[in-house]
Design a protein around this motif. Sequence first.
Motif, PDB file in Angstrom:
ATOM      1  N   ASP A 174      -3.101 -69.663 -62.466  1.00 10.15           N
ATOM      2  CA  ASP A 174      -2.254 -70.842 -62.650  1.00 10.15           C
ATOM      3  C   ASP A 174      -0.973 -70.761 -61.821  1.00 10.15           C
ATOM      4  OD1 ASP A 174      -3.968 -72.143 -64.393  1.00 10.15           O
ATOM      5  OD2 ASP A 174      -3.130 -71.185 -66.175  1.00 10.15           O
ATOM      6  N   ALA A 177      -1.987 -71.760 -58.396  1.00 13.71           N
ATOM      7  CA  ALA A 177      -2.294 -73.195 -58.341  1.00 13.71           C
ATOM      8  C   ALA A 177      -1.033 -74.042 -58.235  1.00 13.71           C
ATOM      9  CB  ALA A 177      -3.098 -73.594 -59.572  1.00 13.71           C
ATOM     10  N   ALA A 184      -7.312 -74.949 -57.952  1.00 17.00           N
ATOM     11  CA  ALA A 184      -7.208 -75.705 -59.202  1.00 17.00           C
ATOM     12  C   ALA A 184      -6.755 -74.795 -60.331  1.00 17.00           C
ATOM     13  CB  ALA A 184      -8.563 -76.327 -59.538  1.00 17.00           C
ATOM     14  N   GLY A 185      -6.024 -75.342 -61.269  1.00 23.08           N
ATOM     15  CA  GLY A 185      -5.598 -74.586 -62.431  1.00 23.08           C
ATOM     16  C   GLY A 185      -6.764 -74.227 -63.327  1.00 23.08           C
ATOM     17  N   THR A 186      -6.524 -73.354 -64.276  1.00 18.33           N
ATOM     18  CA  THR A 186      -7.617 -72.875 -65.130  1.00 18.33           C
ATOM     19  C   THR A 186      -8.128 -73.948 -66.074  1.00 18.33           C
ATOM     20  OG1 THR A 186      -5.953 -72.005 -66.679  1.00 18.33           O
ATOM     21  CG2 THR A 186      -6.841 -70.491 -65.036  1.00 18.33           C
ATOM     22  N   GLY A 187      -7.371 -75.008 -66.296  1.00 18.10           N
ATOM     23  CA  GLY A 187      -7.829 -76.075 -67.179  1.00 18.10           C
ATOM     24  C   GLY A 187      -8.677 -77.111 -66.479  1.00 18.10           C
ATOM     25  N   VAL A 188      -8.904 -76.954 -65.180  1.00 19.24           N
ATOM     26  CA  VAL A 188      -9.668 -77.928 -64.397  1.00 19.24           C
ATOM     27  C   VAL A 188     -11.104 -77.459 -64.274  1.00 19.24           C
ATOM     28  CG1 VAL A 188      -9.872 -79.093 -62.176  1.00 19.24           C
ATOM     29  CG2 VAL A 188      -7.608 -78.573 -63.113  1.00 19.24           C
ATOM     30  N   GLU A 189     -12.047 -78.347 -64.578  1.00 14.12           N
ATOM     31  CA  GLU A 189     -13.463 -78.010 -64.440  1.00 14.12           C
ATOM     32  C   GLU A 189     -13.885 -78.225 -62.994  1.00 14.12           C
ATOM     33  OE1 GLU A 189     -17.800 -79.223 -66.385  1.00 14.12           O
ATOM     34  OE2 GLU A 189     -15.935 -80.001 -67.235  1.00 14.12           O
ATOM     35  N   LEU A 190     -14.487 -77.208 -62.403  1.00  6.71           N
ATOM     36  CA  LEU A 190     -14.857 -77.256 -60.991  1.00  6.71           C
ATOM     37  C   LEU A 190     -16.330 -77.580 -60.826  1.00  6.71           C
ATOM     38  CD1 LEU A 190     -12.980 -74.085 -59.711  1.00  6.71           C
ATOM     39  CD2 LEU A 190     -12.187 -76.433 -59.691  1.00  6.71           C
ATOM     40  N   GLN A 226     -13.644 -67.251 -63.145  1.00  9.56           N
ATOM     41  CA  GLN A 226     -12.743 -68.369 -62.871  1.00  9.56           C
ATOM     42  C   GLN A 226     -12.036 -68.183 -61.523  1.00  9.56           C
ATOM     43  OE1 GLN A 226     -11.991 -71.217 -64.843  1.00  9.56           O
ATOM     44  NE2 GLN A 226     -13.848 -70.618 -65.941  1.00  9.56           N
ATOM     45  N   ARG A 230     -12.577 -70.316 -57.695  1.00  8.45           N
ATOM     46  CA  ARG A 230     -11.445 -70.872 -56.937  1.00  8.45           C
ATOM     47  C   ARG A 230     -11.216 -70.120 -55.636  1.00  8.45           C
ATOM     48  NH1 ARG A 230     -11.336 -71.788 -62.048  1.00  8.45           N
ATOM     49  NH2 ARG A 230     -10.319 -73.645 -62.905  1.00  8.45           N
TER      50      ARG A 230
END
Length: 358
Positions: A174, A177, A184-190, A226, A230
């Motif tokens: 994060d 990010a 992308a931050g850890t709360g974003v689904e890739l 994760q 990224r």
Amino acid sequence: MSLSWPWALLAVLAVPLLLTARWWLNRRRKRTAVTVSSIALIRAALPGRTAWRRRIPVYLFLAGLFALAGGVARPQASVTVPSNDTTILLAIDVSGSMCNTDIAPNRLAVAVDAAREFVEAQEGDTRIGLVAFSGIAGLLVAPTADKAPLLEAIENLKTGRGTAIGQAILTSIDAIAEINPEVAGTGVELPETPDGTPIDYQPDTIVVLTDGSNTTGVDPVTAAQQAAARRLRVYTIGFGTTDPQQMVCTPDQISGDSAFAGGSFGGGGFGGGGRGGGNREIDEEALTRVADLSGGRYFKAEDAEQLTDVLADLPREFGLTKRDVEISAWFLLLGTLLVTAGVTLSLWWNRGPAIRRP
């Protein structure tokens, strides 16, 4: 190779337009031809030219126009360059076991010294962020090229309960990010990446230094997945020996959350009896898997010298990265040279015969 302005390739249309204009001029020249009595006299007056002398200048000129058109489109090439402007997130374990004295004076003191040397040795535009973790993980210093706040935060590291390696990795992601829009931050689904797709890693890197195994929070392997999604590499360092000794903490190394809080350190304010305070066994299998999953590497350090060497050598591990670099200047230079060569050869080979004076 990619193009920043692909629509600029329309400039290539200048080539067929010039060829059409040349054909039309040749046709007009034939219509306005003058009748002469002797072709032999005309041929004798003209300089001798072979077919290849007529064609080479044209080919050079046309190739130069193509190169100039390509340069206008601003081509970019993916090249390997030194990543001296990278971001390094240094995550340091501050669990109670870091007060183990198997590495004198204790593990935390040695880690602090090695981290300080690592920060001071960085040059260029390298940004460093600092994450400290015990039972929780926190970003102490956001990535910065200013060494003063980093050194101050490193000197003030204090121990706490638990070891949250996975959470430290997520916190580092994060932090990256926040300054790298491509991460992308850890709360974003890739979206899922197709198997077999080559990985072009980000220049930003996470370094985790720990002397134990994960005891709380997110599993480190899950956090490493994760990071890998990224395109962030995680380098892990297992610090400590297989023969742990007495736990000794100084007052300035103890926080209110420490296993030694409440007066369980003694000996004139510097000694600390007791063998509690964190998990003292390094989970090398998990640390190795974390590094392998993310494209990093695992290191083991059993004394101060080894830890210093590991940190000093890390920039060589991730010192190169691929970047898109604009190369339009080279296309323009090549095009200019080709056009100039074509025009020069055409003028040279079409020059008239030298006039001899008596």
